[in-house]
Scaffold this active site. Structure first.
Site, PDB file in Angstrom:
ATOM      1  N   ASP A 151       0.864  -1.186   0.000  1.00 59.19           N
ATOM      2  CA  ASP A 151       0.000   0.000   0.000  1.00 59.19           C
ATOM      3  C   ASP A 151       0.902   1.238   0.000  1.00 59.19           C
ATOM      4  O   ASP A 151       1.904   1.278   0.720  1.00 59.19           O
ATOM      5  CB  ASP A 151      -0.892  -0.014   1.243  1.00 59.19           C
ATOM      6  CG  ASP A 151      -1.993   1.027   1.184  1.00 59.19           C
ATOM      7  OD1 ASP A 151      -1.673   2.236   1.168  1.00 59.19           O
ATOM      8  OD2 ASP A 151      -3.172   0.641   1.163  1.00 59.19           O
ATOM      9  N   HIS A 198     -11.424  -7.543 -13.356  1.00 66.35           N
ATOM     10  CA  HIS A 198     -12.110  -6.431 -12.702  1.00 66.35           C
ATOM     11  C   HIS A 198     -13.436  -6.857 -12.104  1.00 66.35           C
ATOM     12  O   HIS A 198     -14.290  -7.419 -12.776  1.00 66.35           O
ATOM     13  CB  HIS A 198     -12.349  -5.288 -13.693  1.00 66.35           C
ATOM     14  CG  HIS A 198     -12.945  -4.082 -13.023  1.00 66.35           C
ATOM     15  ND1 HIS A 198     -12.180  -3.197 -12.323  1.00 66.35           N
ATOM     16  CD2 HIS A 198     -14.219  -3.661 -12.919  1.00 66.35           C
ATOM     17  CE1 HIS A 198     -12.964  -2.258 -11.824  1.00 66.35           C
ATOM     18  NE2 HIS A 198     -14.218  -2.521 -12.164  1.00 66.35           N
ATOM     19  N   HIS A 237     -10.434  -5.358  -3.400  1.00 69.79           N
ATOM     20  CA  HIS A 237      -9.086  -5.542  -2.885  1.00 69.79           C
ATOM     21  C   HIS A 237      -9.137  -5.824  -1.395  1.00 69.79           C
ATOM     22  O   HIS A 237     -10.008  -5.347  -0.689  1.00 69.79           O
ATOM     23  CB  HIS A 237      -8.181  -4.341  -3.179  1.00 69.79           C
ATOM     24  CG  HIS A 237      -8.672  -3.027  -2.667  1.00 69.79           C
ATOM     25  ND1 HIS A 237      -9.726  -2.341  -3.259  1.00 69.79           N
ATOM     26  CD2 HIS A 237      -8.258  -2.261  -1.632  1.00 69.79           C
ATOM     27  CE1 HIS A 237      -9.923  -1.209  -2.609  1.00 69.79           C
ATOM     28  NE2 HIS A 237      -9.054  -1.140  -1.609  1.00 69.79           N
ATOM     29  N   HIS A 293     -12.374  -1.437  -7.241  1.00 66.19           N
ATOM     30  CA  HIS A 293     -11.849  -2.738  -7.667  1.00 66.19           C
ATOM     31  C   HIS A 293     -11.666  -3.512  -6.371  1.00 66.19           C
ATOM     32  O   HIS A 293     -11.000  -3.027  -5.444  1.00 66.19           O
ATOM     33  CB  HIS A 293     -10.496  -2.559  -8.381  1.00 66.19           C
ATOM     34  CG  HIS A 293      -9.946  -3.814  -8.976  1.00 66.19           C
ATOM     35  ND1 HIS A 293      -9.763  -3.957 -10.337  1.00 66.19           N
ATOM     36  CD2 HIS A 293      -9.509  -4.962  -8.420  1.00 66.19           C
ATOM     37  CE1 HIS A 293      -9.235  -5.150 -10.586  1.00 66.19           C
ATOM     38  NE2 HIS A 293      -9.076  -5.776  -9.429  1.00 66.19           N
TER      39      HIS A 293
END
Length: 122
Positions: free
Chosen positions: A31, A47, A104, A102
């Site tokens: 990150d 996606h 995650h 998206h």
């Protein structure tokens, strides 16, 4: 993949990232604004906007994604149980704190205390 999605661009290597894991289905990277000593993002390469869009046809790849988490946590500095551990977070939607559309997982760990941003809700 989505043409304009930030994480799809990272998965296509159009945007640089500090990648720690990649296979044909998933990508994990650090990150850029970590909230813990270990803070990785794990994304599917295809996606899908969020957990809210996961359906019964997604159980196979989603199970594989979850199974990667302990391995990635251990390989990237999360301390082992019972004293150690990690946090797995999937923000979903605006009110859930999702900033990139998206799916995650945030994999966070390392010696406590972490920043207040990563602290558990009261």
């Amino acid at each position: 993949m989505s043409h304009d999605c930030l994480f799809c661009k990272i998965a296509r290597h159009e945007i640089p990232a500090r990648v720690v894991y990649e296979d044909d289905q998933f990508l994990a990277f650090h990150d850029i604004n970590p909230a813990a000593p270990v803070h990785l993002l794990l994304i599917p390469k295809h996606h899908i906007a969020s957990l809210a869009e996961v359906g019964s046809d997604d159980s196979g790849w989603l199970a594989r994604m979850v199974q990667l988490v302990p391995q990635l946590a251990a390989e990237n500095g999360c301390n082992p149980l019972p004293e150690g551990g990690f946090r797995l977070v999937a923000n979903t939607g605006i009110e859930g704190g999702q900033e990139v559309d998206h799916l995650h997982f945030h994999i966070m760990g390392g010696a406590r205390p972490w920043s207040k941003r990563a602290a558990p809700a009261a």
